[in-house]
Design an enzyme around this catalytic site. Sequence first.
Site, mmCIF file in Angstrom:
data_model
loop_
_atom_site.group_PDB
_atom_site.id
_atom_site.type_symbol
_atom_site.label_atom_id
_atom_site.label_comp_id
_atom_site.label_asym_id
_atom_site.label_seq_id
_atom_site.Cartn_x
_atom_site.Cartn_y
_atom_site.Cartn_z
ATOM 1 N N CYS A 57 0.768 -1.200 -0.087
ATOM 2 C CA CYS A 57 -0.078 0.173 -0.092
ATOM 3 C C CYS A 57 0.822 1.264 0.131
ATOM 4 C CB CYS A 57 -0.757 0.104 1.309
ATOM 5 S SG CYS A 57 -2.020 -1.180 1.489
ATOM 6 N N GLU A 59 0.879 3.798 1.930
ATOM 7 C CA GLU A 59 0.897 4.450 3.365
ATOM 8 C C GLU A 59 2.240 3.637 3.860
ATOM 9 O OE1 GLU A 59 -1.812 3.397 2.025
ATOM 10 O OE2 GLU A 59 -3.457 3.959 3.300
ATOM 11 N N CYS A 91 -6.106 0.675 5.038
ATOM 12 C CA CYS A 91 -6.479 -0.787 5.751
ATOM 13 C C CYS A 91 -6.090 -1.207 6.982
ATOM 14 C CB CYS A 91 -6.028 -1.823 4.364
ATOM 15 S SG CYS A 91 -4.044 -1.935 4.628
ATOM 16 N N CYS A 94 -2.074 -1.380 7.342
ATOM 17 C CA CYS A 94 -1.402 0.297 7.410
ATOM 18 C C CYS A 94 -1.667 0.821 8.803
ATOM 19 C CB CYS A 94 -1.905 0.726 6.166
ATOM 20 S SG CYS A 94 -1.114 0.343 4.550
HETATM 21 N N1 THU Z 1 -4.340 0.537 -1.047
HETATM 22 C C1 THU Z 1 -3.480 1.421 -0.435
HETATM 23 O O1 THU Z 1 -2.355 1.801 -1.245
HETATM 24 N N2 THU Z 1 -3.991 2.060 0.568
HETATM 25 C C2 THU Z 1 -4.941 2.030 1.100
HETATM 26 O O2 THU Z 1 -5.335 2.727 2.077
HETATM 27 C C3 THU Z 1 -6.120 1.082 0.680
HETATM 28 C C4 THU Z 1 -5.685 0.317 -0.527
HETATM 29 C C5 THU Z 1 -3.923 -0.207 -2.381
HETATM 30 C C6 THU Z 1 -3.543 -1.619 -2.173
HETATM 31 C C7 THU Z 1 -4.026 -2.083 -3.725
HETATM 32 O O3 THU Z 1 -2.935 -1.752 -4.378
HETATM 33 C C8 THU Z 1 -5.257 -1.122 -4.078
HETATM 34 O O4 THU Z 1 -5.205 -0.021 -3.251
HETATM 35 C C9 THU Z 1 -6.606 -1.848 -4.074
HETATM 36 O O5 THU Z 1 -6.721 -2.427 -2.734
#
Ligand code: THU
Length: 146
Positions: A57, A59, A91, A94
């Site tokens: 992610c 973050e 999520c 994170c």
């Molecule tokens: N994702 C993030 O990078 N941060 C978040 O807070 C929520 C989800 C990304 C993970 C994945 O690459 C995509 O968003 C879909 O879940």
Amino acid sequence: MAEIKTPEDLVARSQEAKKSAYCIYSNFRVGAALLSTDGTVFTGCNVENACYNLGICAERTAIAKAVSEGHRDFNAIAIASDMEDEYISPCGGCRQFMREFGLKWEVYLSKPDGSFMKTTVEELLPNSFGPEDLKEKRIVQAEHSQ
Ligand code: THU
């Protein structure tokens, strides 16, 4: 890069970071901008992988960049996505990753128009488990279980 003076500045940096998102599987772009207490900003985006579960992610990308460069004290993180009507919410993984570096710092959940909702790591992850818990007094194990 310009100094961060307001939450709006940090949100703008997260929106800029979102442009680098590598999300060819989900097509869901996320950007993050992490402000350390000395004013340094570390940005991150989501980085996906053909082995889906290895994706990281935005973050955690930003936090890993900061920590790997010697920064562990943070004032705030801003998060950006393309969801028009919803504030992007980090999520669970994170939230725990943020919590490792304290509970009392700010998190700005934003929308593409730049509006944001201000919260804290503690509000996002109440009653959490953290580094201090590993120092708590524990019972002595009489024997190892099988
Ligand atoms: N994702 C993030 O990078 N941060 C978040 O807070 C929520 C989800 C990304 C993970 C994945 O690459 C995509 O968003 C879909 O879940």
